[in-house]
Write a protein that holds these residues in place. Structure first.
Motif, mmCIF file in Angstrom:
data_model
loop_
_atom_site.group_PDB
_atom_site.id
_atom_site.type_symbol
_atom_site.label_atom_id
_atom_site.label_comp_id
_atom_site.label_asym_id
_atom_site.label_seq_id
_atom_site.Cartn_x
_atom_site.Cartn_y
_atom_site.Cartn_z
ATOM 1 N N GLN A 29 0.826 -1.195 0.000
ATOM 2 C CA GLN A 29 0.000 0.000 0.000
ATOM 3 C C GLN A 29 0.866 1.252 0.000
ATOM 4 O OE1 GLN A 29 -2.758 -0.162 3.211
ATOM 5 N NE2 GLN A 29 -4.056 -1.695 2.216
ATOM 6 N N GLY A 30 2.002 1.181 0.643
ATOM 7 C CA GLY A 30 2.888 2.335 0.681
ATOM 8 C C GLY A 30 3.396 2.691 -0.694
ATOM 9 N N TRP A 31 3.770 1.668 -1.473
ATOM 10 C CA TRP A 31 4.240 1.921 -2.838
ATOM 11 C C TRP A 31 3.121 2.497 -3.686
ATOM 12 C CZ3 TRP A 31 2.829 0.202 -7.645
ATOM 13 C CH2 TRP A 31 3.726 0.474 -8.688
ATOM 14 N N SER A 32 1.887 1.909 -3.567
ATOM 15 C CA SER A 32 0.743 2.392 -4.334
ATOM 16 C C SER A 32 0.407 3.823 -3.959
ATOM 17 C CB SER A 32 -0.464 1.480 -4.090
ATOM 18 O OG SER A 32 -1.590 1.939 -4.792
ATOM 19 N N LYS A 33 0.475 4.129 -2.675
ATOM 20 C CA LYS A 33 0.173 5.476 -2.212
ATOM 21 C C LYS A 33 1.189 6.472 -2.756
ATOM 22 C CE LYS A 33 -0.781 8.084 2.011
ATOM 23 N NZ LYS A 33 -0.860 8.019 3.488
ATOM 24 N N THR A 34 2.463 6.059 -2.783
ATOM 25 C CA THR A 34 3.505 6.936 -3.320
ATOM 26 C C THR A 34 3.254 7.222 -4.798
ATOM 27 O OG1 THR A 34 5.104 6.032 -1.751
ATOM 28 C CG2 THR A 34 5.977 7.188 -3.679
ATOM 29 N N LYS A 35 2.872 6.197 -5.555
ATOM 30 C CA LYS A 35 2.593 6.375 -6.979
ATOM 31 C C LYS A 35 1.394 7.300 -7.181
ATOM 32 C CE LYS A 35 1.607 3.862 -11.236
ATOM 33 N NZ LYS A 35 1.342 2.539 -11.857
ATOM 34 N N SER A 36 0.361 7.145 -6.355
ATOM 35 C CA SER A 36 -0.820 8.003 -6.457
ATOM 36 C C SER A 36 -0.471 9.453 -6.158
ATOM 37 C CB SER A 36 -1.916 7.512 -5.504
ATOM 38 O OG SER A 36 -2.371 6.229 -5.873
ATOM 39 N N VAL A 38 2.389 10.875 -6.689
ATOM 40 C CA VAL A 38 3.111 11.387 -7.858
ATOM 41 C C VAL A 38 2.121 11.777 -8.956
ATOM 42 C CG1 VAL A 38 4.705 10.771 -9.718
ATOM 43 C CG2 VAL A 38 5.220 10.106 -7.355
ATOM 44 N N GLN A 39 1.110 10.929 -9.187
ATOM 45 C CA GLN A 39 0.107 11.223 -10.219
ATOM 46 C C GLN A 39 -0.718 12.454 -9.851
ATOM 47 O OE1 GLN A 39 -1.833 7.358 -10.260
ATOM 48 N NE2 GLN A 39 -0.851 6.844 -12.206
ATOM 49 N N ALA A 43 -1.185 15.934 -11.945
ATOM 50 C CA ALA A 43 -2.476 16.551 -12.273
ATOM 51 C C ALA A 43 -2.499 18.019 -11.861
ATOM 52 C CB ALA A 43 -3.606 15.787 -11.586
ATOM 53 N N ILE A 44 -1.945 18.315 -10.686
ATOM 54 C CA ILE A 44 -1.905 19.703 -10.211
ATOM 55 C C ILE A 44 -1.035 20.557 -11.132
ATOM 56 C CG2 ILE A 44 -1.171 21.195 -8.315
ATOM 57 C CD1 ILE A 44 -1.891 18.882 -6.404
ATOM 58 N N GLU A 45 0.110 20.011 -11.533
ATOM 59 C CA GLU A 45 0.995 20.741 -12.448
ATOM 60 C C GLU A 45 0.323 20.964 -13.803
ATOM 61 O OE1 GLU A 45 4.491 18.393 -12.559
ATOM 62 O OE2 GLU A 45 5.174 18.948 -10.533
ATOM 63 N N SER A 46 -0.433 19.970 -14.270
ATOM 64 C CA SER A 46 -1.140 20.111 -15.551
ATOM 65 C C SER A 46 -2.198 21.203 -15.457
ATOM 66 C CB SER A 46 -1.790 18.779 -15.944
ATOM 67 O OG SER A 46 -0.809 17.784 -16.172
ATOM 68 N N ARG A 47 -2.907 21.266 -14.325
ATOM 69 C CA ARG A 47 -3.912 22.324 -14.150
ATOM 70 C C ARG A 47 -3.259 23.698 -14.161
ATOM 71 N NH1 ARG A 47 -5.180 25.069 -9.704
ATOM 72 N NH2 ARG A 47 -4.324 23.516 -8.261
#
Length: 452
Positions: A29-36, A38-39, A43-47
């Protein structure tokens, strides 16, 4: 000693390989949370870079995994507001309102609600009422072009009464003056005539809208899915400045039920009834039922629908009563946050009590919508109709096909949250095959509306 170490390695290596394989198949879950995270940052940078649809795409992928994540949902609202997708922004915002929020989060949510209310000019709540009252002033011009045939009548004695089998009755018929004649005509020339009618009108209207949308999503769907009930009631009274000083009145009621899964689909089932009056007497009652589904995908939106309608005229015109089936499709595309285009097809089958009035009508339509800034919006539209009557026997009817093209354009300006002014223009041209006529209709209309 060496033998012992080898035995341990031989035993541990398969176990280590198995653990490594399990880790690759079932990441922590820690790895998945880290990836989320980053995504989410992407998204914030794209906005911030103005790439709002790219941000929406990333955020919805994240939302499928973390539906109740507040920042993901807040980012979606911000992007949809920038894209002028206010209905979709409202859907996500109301979902956030159903979550557990702390005081700071509640303050941020209220600020977003204020922005969205100002953009939509509608309140945001589970129960929403909107009232519009207004008046319109318009002018119509109708030009009709139709052929006039100049004929020459003739009459001659029917030679059949002189045939052999009637010879015995010749003198008897002559005595009683029973002579038979055949009437006929020759077309000498063909001329085109033109008629022009102009009229102005003043209409007053009242529109009321009620929408109910529970804040909590439906429990019988895996993903957040919302129920919406939307109803409209409207009436219009029109005074026409023509030769007859006609008066027209319409009362309409429209209700629809929606199931919405944001950014995935919208299912609609609705019904509408309208009653039309002319000079105080009921002229027509028409009803319509609709089943539709809308599928959004990034900037794209696909809508598939089927309408079932009925027309009931007053008894003297009952031969015009009809049933209609119309499947249709519309595709729309957001070119930018200020420009949207749509195209579509309709196939209408009308079956009237009088078979001579039954027809099929294929329509191709397109429209362009422009929103230069919050207070101003504009549109242009184009429609082409190809109508074919059910009865096309040349021995029974003069023509069976008509082609019509219509063009519309309009602009609307909001002075404030309550008052708006709109100006619309329409032009249509109808051509009957074989040169049997041509009509064109023009209208310009200005409307002033006040919203409570």
């Amino acid at each position: 000693m060496k033998t012992t170490i080898l035995m341990i390695l031989n035993f541990r290596l398969p176990l280590i390989a198995l653990l490594f394989l399990a880790g690759s198949l079932f990441p922590s879950q820690g790895w998945s949370k880290t990836k989320s995270n980053v995504q989410l940052k992407q998204a914030i940078e794209s906005r911030k870079a103005g790439e709002h649809w790219k941000a929406v795409d990333i955020l919805f992928k994240l939302r499928d995994k973390h539906a109740t994540h507040k920042r993901i949902n807040l980012e979606l609202v911000l992007n949809f507001i920038k894209l002028r997708e206010y209905e979709r922004a409202e859907s996500v915002l109301l979902y956030i309102e159903s979550l557990q929020l702390n005081e700071l989060e509640q303050q941020k949510l209220e600020k977003l609600k204020q922005i969205l209310v100002r953009k939509m000019r509608k309140p945001l709540s589970a129960h929403r009422w909107v009232f519009d009252v207004g008046a319109s002033l318009g002018h119509d011009v109708v030009n009709s072009h139709f052929p006039v045939l100049i004929v020459e009548d003739y009459q001659f004695e029917d030679g059949s009464w002189l045939s052999d089998d009637l010879d015995d009755q010749l003198w008897e018929d002559a005595e009683f003056g029973d002579f038979e004649y055949t009437d006929g005509y020759d077309i000498v020339s063909r001329e085109n005539e033109t008629s022009r009618k102009e009229s102005s009108y003043l209409s007053e209207f009242v529109n009321a809208n009620y929408r109910y949308r529970p804040l909590d999503s439906l429990s019988w769907f895996e993903q957040p899915t919302f129920f919406i009930w939307d109803s409209d009631l409207s009436t219009e009274f029109r005074q026409i400045d023509d030769d007859k000083k006609s008066k027209y009145n319409r009362i309409s009621a429209d209700t629809s039920i929606y199931l919405l899964r944001v950014n995935h689909w919208l299912v609609e089932a609705g019904a509408k009834v309208s009653i039309h009056y002319n000079d105080g007497r009921r002229l027509l009652t028409d009803t319509r039922e609709r089943i539709a589904i809308t599928l959004p995908f990034h900037q794209h939106k696909f809508k598939f629908a089927v309408d079932f309608a009925q027309k009931h005229y007053q008894s003297a015109l009952s031969y015009s009563n009809a049933k209609t089936t119309m499947p249709w499709f519309e595709y729309s595309y957001s070119l930018s946050d200020k420009l949207r285009a749509s195209v579509g097809l309709r196939h209408k089958q009308l079956r009237a009590n009088d078979a001579f009035l039954s027809y099929n009508n294929n329509t191709v339509f397109a429209a362009l919508y422009y929103y230069p800034f919050t207070q101003l919006s504009a549109y242009i539209s184009l429609n082409n109709y190809a109508l074919t009557y059910k009865i096309d026997d040349p021995e029974l009817v003069n023509w069976s096909k008509e082609d019509k093209t219509s063009f519309g354009a309009g602009v609307k300006y909001h002075f404030n949250d309550n008052v708006s002014l709109s100006l619309n223009g329409h032009y249509s041209k109808n051509t009957i095959e074989l040169g049997f006529g041509e009509d064109d209709w023009r209208r310009i209309e200005a409307s002033l509306t006040y919203r409570f």
